[in-house]
Design an enzyme around this catalytic site. Structure first.
Site, mmCIF file in Angstrom:
data_model
loop_
_atom_site.group_PDB
_atom_site.id
_atom_site.type_symbol
_atom_site.label_atom_id
_atom_site.label_comp_id
_atom_site.label_asym_id
_atom_site.label_seq_id
_atom_site.Cartn_x
_atom_site.Cartn_y
_atom_site.Cartn_z
ATOM 1 C CD GLU A 105 -11.141 44.558 -22.772
ATOM 2 O OE1 GLU A 105 -10.174 43.909 -22.669
ATOM 3 O OE2 GLU A 105 -11.870 44.977 -21.767
ATOM 4 C CD GLU A 125 -11.171 40.115 -19.753
ATOM 5 O OE1 GLU A 125 -12.047 39.493 -20.241
ATOM 6 O OE2 GLU A 125 -10.586 40.824 -20.796
HETATM 7 C C1 3H9 Z 1 -6.895 40.730 -20.155
HETATM 8 O O1 3H9 Z 1 -7.079 40.669 -21.213
HETATM 9 C C2 3H9 Z 1 -7.365 42.114 -19.375
HETATM 10 C C3 3H9 Z 1 -7.834 43.228 -20.242
HETATM 11 O O2 3H9 Z 1 -9.222 43.028 -20.130
HETATM 12 C C4 3H9 Z 1 -7.581 44.551 -19.760
HETATM 13 C C5 3H9 Z 1 -5.995 44.893 -19.583
HETATM 14 C C6 3H9 Z 1 -5.952 46.237 -19.337
HETATM 15 N N1 3H9 Z 1 -0.939 36.410 -21.009
HETATM 16 O O3 3H9 Z 1 -3.390 27.748 -22.765
HETATM 17 P P1 3H9 Z 1 -2.152 27.412 -23.697
HETATM 18 C C7 3H9 Z 1 0.619 31.648 -22.532
HETATM 19 S S1 3H9 Z 1 -6.571 39.400 -19.357
HETATM 20 C C8 3H9 Z 1 0.190 35.725 -21.081
HETATM 21 O O4 3H9 Z 1 -1.117 26.284 -23.109
HETATM 22 P P2 3H9 Z 1 -3.819 26.835 -25.816
HETATM 23 C C9 3H9 Z 1 0.212 30.388 -21.728
HETATM 24 O O5 3H9 Z 1 0.550 30.465 -20.274
HETATM 25 C C10 3H9 Z 1 -6.441 38.391 -20.539
HETATM 26 N N2 3H9 Z 1 0.474 34.354 -21.588
HETATM 27 O O6 3H9 Z 1 -2.719 27.225 -25.280
HETATM 28 C C11 3H9 Z 1 1.155 29.282 -22.183
HETATM 29 O O7 3H9 Z 1 2.630 29.696 -22.077
HETATM 30 P P3 3H9 Z 1 3.528 28.317 -21.690
HETATM 31 C C12 3H9 Z 1 -7.747 37.561 -20.795
HETATM 32 C C13 3H9 Z 1 -0.523 33.699 -21.867
HETATM 33 O O8 3H9 Z 1 -3.565 26.823 -27.249
HETATM 34 C C14 3H9 Z 1 1.067 29.566 -23.910
HETATM 35 O O9 3H9 Z 1 0.668 30.954 -23.829
HETATM 36 N N3 3H9 Z 1 -7.276 36.421 -21.742
HETATM 37 C C15 3H9 Z 1 -1.909 34.442 -22.205
HETATM 38 O O10 3H9 Z 1 -4.323 25.602 -25.197
HETATM 39 C C16 3H9 Z 1 0.050 28.717 -24.439
HETATM 40 O O11 3H9 Z 1 -1.462 28.765 -23.767
HETATM 41 C C17 3H9 Z 1 -7.333 35.134 -21.021
HETATM 42 O O12 3H9 Z 1 -7.563 34.885 -19.969
HETATM 43 C C18 3H9 Z 1 -1.893 35.734 -21.795
HETATM 44 N N4 3H9 Z 1 -3.256 36.353 -22.060
HETATM 45 O O13 3H9 Z 1 -5.057 27.909 -25.470
HETATM 46 C C19 3H9 Z 1 -6.694 33.952 -22.107
HETATM 47 N N5 3H9 Z 1 -2.572 33.344 -22.577
HETATM 48 O O14 3H9 Z 1 3.729 27.728 -23.134
HETATM 49 C C20 3H9 Z 1 -5.835 32.912 -21.346
HETATM 50 C C21 3H9 Z 1 -2.023 32.353 -22.800
HETATM 51 O O15 3H9 Z 1 4.678 29.166 -21.318
HETATM 52 N N6 3H9 Z 1 -5.531 32.126 -22.353
HETATM 53 N N7 3H9 Z 1 -0.706 32.443 -22.347
HETATM 54 O O16 3H9 Z 1 2.747 27.316 -20.748
HETATM 55 C C22 3H9 Z 1 -6.215 30.812 -22.679
HETATM 56 O O17 3H9 Z 1 -7.422 30.795 -22.619
HETATM 57 C C23 3H9 Z 1 -5.278 30.072 -23.497
HETATM 58 O O18 3H9 Z 1 -4.175 30.093 -23.439
HETATM 59 C C24 3H9 Z 1 -5.805 30.093 -25.208
HETATM 60 C C25 3H9 Z 1 -4.872 29.247 -25.991
HETATM 61 C C26 3H9 Z 1 -7.291 29.762 -25.460
HETATM 62 C C27 3H9 Z 1 -5.452 31.528 -25.315
#
Ligand code: 3H9
Length: 694
Positions: A105, A125
């Site tokens: 975004e 999301e």
């Molecule tokens: C959003 O954006 C809302 C908006 O539309 C509006 C707002 C107003 N936040 O998965 P991994 C942490 S909602 C906080 O093992 P990978 C995760 O917990 C968000 N923490 O790595 C982990 O922590 P730890 C929309 C996050 O390389 C570490 O990062 N976005 C977030 O296999 C590593 O993660 C999503 O839904 C976050 N957003 O994959 C994306 N993302 O090491 C969700 C990750 O302490 N994330 N962490 O366990 C993913 O799909 C994967 O983490 C990603 C990396 C592909 C990014």
């Protein structure tokens, strides 16, 4: 510092630097706005590049901030995007690796976007029970068109940047150095007169937008019945199509605020973090050096062994498959081949990949062929004597440092470890059937299991795409120990007045895919019978309803015998309520002098689910599971607990432990009391107004 600001010959580079994924938490958001303002005020700056350090452009909003004051504290993401979009100097988003959610975004707010190939682009999301809340539902359809955007928003699935090269999202997908290309692009557009293009000004063009939106709504309705978010995604896109960008944006915001507070979103976020937390073991440091696993052996080519072998083969790890008889080995190999053939038929595997996978299996009848294996998983008959023979033999042939794993679901891993002279190398790997399909892997930690063995197995689990949860040694480990209490309650309720179809219906309405009786008919009632016979000897003090034994004595073992708790017709898996069984249940109550009463759905759900919760609490007290979310992950991935409830422990928190305690005390006073010894931690947490998850 969550954001770096540097200048390069007329270009300001704002770099998100908030590891691990450049989440857009408060300090990152503030840093971006500061950078944009600084660039406006510097006459030497002609253009701005917005990019991310490390392994992402940005993984989106910082999910840990949700429902905390930081989430709404200025600058919010909406304010950040407004600042970017409103910049008088052109902003170029330079995207690599990951641009998800708020990250995408943010990029959509920039005037230009360039990307490296291989970047995962998504609005995920919906997988967290929310919708894109910073303009994603409005800008993405304007960038890539209504259909492609709705697909991305409703599925949450990532699309590779190169696939979007001609979509209207990117100005360029660059093959070479992204940073260099971004600077060159910025210099080029910096030299051009404004105003610079904004995605919000583009039109959504579609020959039949209303028709497509309706089609999307119909598709989503069936698959998302327990989740409000997918429908809201469509509503928000529709609002933009019908009423224009600003009204669409306001509506999206409204929906976001409502969704982020729903129990469904809480459950999905709990599962997201629970999955990641499960791989962290409190006393095993994350930098523990793991053992190299290049070659695996599986003992037993039956349904379980074959399924286990497939997991490793699918991940490209060669497997030596051992059986005692050639015939059994041939049968096992044929089953594996048949499974792959079915996958090929469904179009999910290329025919040539089938042969490649089969070629990774080395069948053998000789233990000597296991000497090179780095990990040996035993999946033989569930009897301690048989395990003893296998592990003694393994101790002789396995190389030093090989991990010796048992797939036992009921036996004591410490006893199994003691059959070897290397108990530190022994661990439980409890796969669930069908092992090539089910996500859950319970990793059973013996009292001597080495830390590096655990770290290795947890890492390997990720490689074979399992959700691994560590359990201490106890009868049934986490999952089966809890399910026993659930089944006991289900049987008591039959005795007291319910019928199988009523119990199943109530718990299926709660969200379980299958109630206990349909499930038992599918698995085979004789399996539970055998376990109970052992339990009667081991725990003569524990009270069980004998009603299931009565059923088994009549030979009604379930679907495989054409009848169980329900009747079945040949070639038809539908469970038809059985008059014979219902009469048998009535007669049983009479004999037991129980006056049958009407049991409501609420009581059924409470007794089944709180039985899980109560035992789960004891499992936590004993340290068998190290955290409540581990228990939830076991139930979400291995036992069909409804995802939108977040697992039994989160569900208990949602209901409130005060209410859980009161209900358990009520049932304990009224019904078979010995099944309801309230876990002390429930009372303690309830008194403090806390839950299992804080
Ligand atoms: C959003 O954006 C809302 C908006 O539309 C509006 C707002 C107003 N936040 O998965 P991994 C942490 S909602 C906080 O093992 P990978 C995760 O917990 C968000 N923490 O790595 C982990 O922590 P730890 C929309 C996050 O390389 C570490 O990062 N976005 C977030 O296999 C590593 O993660 C999503 O839904 C976050 N957003 O994959 C994306 N993302 O090491 C969700 C990750 O302490 N994330 N962490 O366990 C993913 O799909 C994967 O983490 C990603 C990396 C592909 C990014």
């Amino acid at each position: 510092m969550a954001v770096d600001y540097t200048t390069h010959d007329g270009v300001a580079v704002i770099t998100l630097n908030n590891p691990p994924v450049n989440g857009l938490g408060l300090s990152t958001r503030a840093g971006i706005v500061e950078g944009i303002e600084r660039a406006q005020n510097d006459p030497a700056i002609k253009a701005i590049v917005l990019t991310g350090a490390g392994k992402a452009f940005s993984g989106g909003a910082d999910i840990t901030e949700f429902n905390t004051p930081k989430a709404t504290q200025e600058p919010t993401l909406a304010t950040v995007i407004k600042a970017v979009e409103g910049s008088a100097k052109p902003v170029v988003a330079a995207i690599h690796s990951v641009a998800m959610g708020g990250g995408l975004e943010l990029a959509l707010g920039a005037h230009y976007r360039i990307a490296a190939p291989g970047a995962q682009i998504a609005l995920p999301e919906v997988k967290l029970g929310i919708l894109p809340g910073a303009g994603g539902t409005q800008r993405l359809p304007r960038a890539i068109g209504l259909e492609a955007a709705l697909n991305m928003i409703v599925s949450g699935a990532p699309v590779m940047s190169e696939k979007l090269a001609d979509s209207g999202l990117f100005d360029e997908v660059v093959q070479g150095d992204l940073a260099e290309a971004a600077l060159a692009f910025a210099r080029k557009v910096g030299a051009q007169a404004g105003p610079h293009p904004k995605v919000r000004d583009r039109k959504i063009e579609h020959p039949n937008a209303a028709g497509f939106i309706q089609f999307a709504r119909n598709t989503v309705a069936a698959m998302a019945k327990n989740f409000p978010a997918p429908g809201k995604c469509i509503d928000a896109v529709e609002a933009g199509v019908q009423n224009g960008f600003d009204k669409g944006l306001a509506f999206e915001r409204e929906c976001f605020i409502a969704l982020v507070q729903t129990p469904e979103s809480r459950a999905l976020r709990h599962a997201f973090f629970g999955e990641r937390a499960a791989s962290k073991i409190p006393d095993v440091p994350s930098d523990t050096v793991v053992r190299d696993i290049r070659q695996v052996a599986v003992i037993g080519a039956g349904t379980m062994g074959g399924g286990i072998a497939m997991n490793f083969i699918n991940a490209g790890i060669p497997v030596t498959l051992l059986e005692t008889k050639q015939e059994a080995l041939d049968r096992g190999l044929a089953t594996i081949r048949k499974n792959y053939e079915a996958t090929v038929k469904k179009g999910k595997l290329k025919p040539e990949a089938l042969e490649q996978r089969m070629a990774l299996i080395t069948p053998t009848l000789s233990y000597d062929d296991l000497k090179n294996a780095d990990l040996i998983v035993e999946a033989v008959f569930e009897e301690l004597g048989v395990k003893e023979q296998v592990f003694k033999r393994l101790d002789e042939v396995a190389k030093a440092g090989a991990i010796l794993a048992s797939n036992t679901s009921t036996l004591d891993v410490d006893k199994i470890a003691a059959f070897t002279k290397r108990p530190q190398d022994v661990v439980g790997m409890h796969f669930f059937s069908p092992a090539n399909v089910m996500k859950l892997l319970e990793v059973v930690r013996g009292k001597e299991t080495a830390k590096d063995v655990l770290a290795t197995v947890m890492q390997l689990a990720k490689k074979i795409k399992k959700t691994a949860v560590v359990s201490g040694v106890c009868d049934g480990f986490i999952g089966n120990r809890m399910i026993e209490q659930y089944i006991r309650q289900a049987l008591f309720m039959l005795e007291e007045g319910a019928l199988p179809a009523q119990v199943d219906r109530a718990i299926e309405k709660f969200g379980f895919a299958m109630g206990p009786f349909r499930m038992s008919d599918l698995a085979g009632n004789d399996i539970g019978w055998a376990i109970r016979k052992r339990r009667y000897l081991e725990h003569p003090d524990m009270h069980y309803s004998k009603i299931a034994d009565r059923l088994c004595e009549t030979g009604r073992f379930g679907q495989k015998t054409g009848g169980g708790w329900y009747d079945y017709k040949a070639g038809d898996r539908t469970a038809y309520p059985s008059k014979v069984v219902d009469d048998m249940i009535g007669a049983f109550s009479k004999e037991a002098n129980v006056e049958r009463r009407k049991i409501g759905d609420e009581e059924i759900v409470e007794r089944l689910v709180f039985a899980l919760v109560n035992e789960g609490a004891k499992i936590l007290e004993e340290g068998i599971a190290s955290k409540a979310s581990d228990i939830d992950m076991v139930y979400l991935t291995g036992y069909g607990f409804p995802l939108h409830r977040g697992g039994p422990m989160l569900y208990a928190d949602t209901v409130g432990l005060y209410n859980v305690e009161r209900a358990i005390r009520r049932y304990a006073a009224r019904t078979n009391g010995d099944a309801w010894q309230l876990a002390t931690s429930i009372a303690e947490l309830a008194a403090k107004g806390q839950g299992f998850n804080g």
